[in-house]
Motif scaffolding. Sequence first.
Motif, short mmCIF file in Angstrom:
data_model
loop_
_atom_site.label_atom_id
_atom_site.label_comp_id
_atom_site.label_asym_id
_atom_site.label_seq_id
_atom_site.Cartn_x
_atom_site.Cartn_y
_atom_site.Cartn_z
N VAL A 186 0.87 -1.17 0.00
CA VAL A 186 0.00 0.00 0.00
C VAL A 186 0.91 1.22 0.00
CG1 VAL A 186 -1.82 1.28 1.18
CG2 VAL A 186 -1.78 -1.23 1.30
N VAL A 187 0.76 2.07 -1.02
CA VAL A 187 1.59 3.26 -1.16
C VAL A 187 0.77 4.46 -0.68
CG1 VAL A 187 2.96 4.67 -2.73
CG2 VAL A 187 2.71 2.21 -3.16
N THR A 188 1.34 5.22 0.27
CA THR A 188 0.64 6.37 0.84
C THR A 188 1.20 7.66 0.25
OG1 THR A 188 0.19 5.17 2.89
CG2 THR A 188 0.03 7.57 2.98
N TYR A 189 0.27 8.56 -0.12
CA TYR A 189 0.63 9.87 -0.65
C TYR A 189 0.01 10.95 0.23
CZ TYR A 189 1.83 7.36 -4.94
OH TYR A 189 2.39 6.50 -5.85
N ARG A 190 0.71 12.06 0.33
CA ARG A 190 0.11 13.27 0.89
C ARG A 190 -0.47 14.06 -0.28
NH1 ARG A 190 0.64 16.44 5.54
NH2 ARG A 190 2.22 15.00 6.36
N PHE A 191 -1.73 14.46 -0.17
CA PHE A 191 -2.31 15.21 -1.27
C PHE A 191 -2.70 16.62 -0.81
CE2 PHE A 191 -6.26 13.58 0.54
CZ PHE A 191 -7.18 14.59 0.32
N ILE A 203 5.39 3.69 2.32
CA ILE A 203 4.94 2.44 1.72
C ILE A 203 4.79 1.39 2.81
CG2 ILE A 203 7.31 1.70 1.16
CD1 ILE A 203 6.08 0.44 -1.42
N SER A 204 3.69 0.66 2.76
CA SER A 204 3.40 -0.38 3.75
C SER A 204 3.30 -1.71 3.03
CB SER A 204 2.09 -0.08 4.48
OG SER A 204 2.10 1.22 5.03
#
Length: 366
Positions: A186-191, A203-204
């Motif tokens: 799971v890729v996390t982004y700040r938007f 990234i998890s």
Amino acid sequence: MTNQNGQPTSSGTLYIGSYGTAEEPTIHVCTFNSKTGELDVIQRVSGLENASYLTLHPSGGRLYAASETEATGGENGGSVASFEIDVSTGQLSITGNRFLTHGAHPCYISTDEEGKVLFAANYTGGNVALLPIAANGELATASSVQQHTGELGPNAARQDAPHAHCIVPLDHSPFVCAVDLGIDAVVTYRFDAGQGTLAPHGISKVHRGAGPRHLIFHPELRAGYVMNELDSTITVLKVDAEQGVLTAGQSISALPADYDGYNDAADIHLGVSGRYLYSTNRGHNSIAVFAVDQQNGELSLIQHIDCGGDSPRNFAISPDGGHLLVAHQKTGNIAVFTVDEESGLLSKTDASLQLTSPVCIKFAKS
């Protein structure tokens, strides 16, 4: 609302997306009778090839549909189309408002809580895109595109490259999380909605070979749930929304212990109460029902039930929580189940609707 015979019903409206050519109706607008479980088609919409995933603007005034296609004619990948909703009838108006997702085969779309941006996950492109949404609900050209990279999983046939399969906002936070089947992560982004940007945040990883497909977050617990397509498991995530950090915890099979045939897992949703979780199996052709521990979010299996068709790709739970509707890609039928509010268990009804390759169901905002 009235049905096709002009008779009054206690209905809600729902939208069904399906695979098909632009000349065929790939979006159906339906009424749903919450007393009888009956479905009636009130509008058939053509003009959009492979309307494989739908989402609604938080205001309820727009429907967005992903056109799951690859790059053709020099254009870069699939697209997303916007439709105006007549709130009095639920029917759609084609606006011509449509933009590229800048990646092949977009298979999932969502919006942020305020409806200022739309997120798209491009499966074959292995990337995600952000498209700004104007005050009137219309889309604009993608302002940020992020390519996934990372160690590929061990399944050579399915994990040959990054494959973004889902993108959802982490509620009440400036983060959005994208599931990637190819890199088991799971890729996390700040938007930033104002600037229209996505910035890599973290990234998890889930276990190798899992093939994560869909992700949902619990509305009250600090927990998330990843439906892993390739090994038919669900991974429970511990969620730190303030820091945008997801940590893999429990992994539980969505299949019966004695089943050894082919399967790939498909969709996952929480019931309205948050006490039960549902997922679908393609191959075993079933719905798995889990009780959710209200302290730590962990799952325990309580039911398997035949899904009523072949290849249950997507399903939706009615806004009142009383019904669960399953879209079967291969047999083309929408099967209707009742949900026991107290136990969470499902029961099959006789109600059904036959379409061609239905793959996504979304209820209108109530």
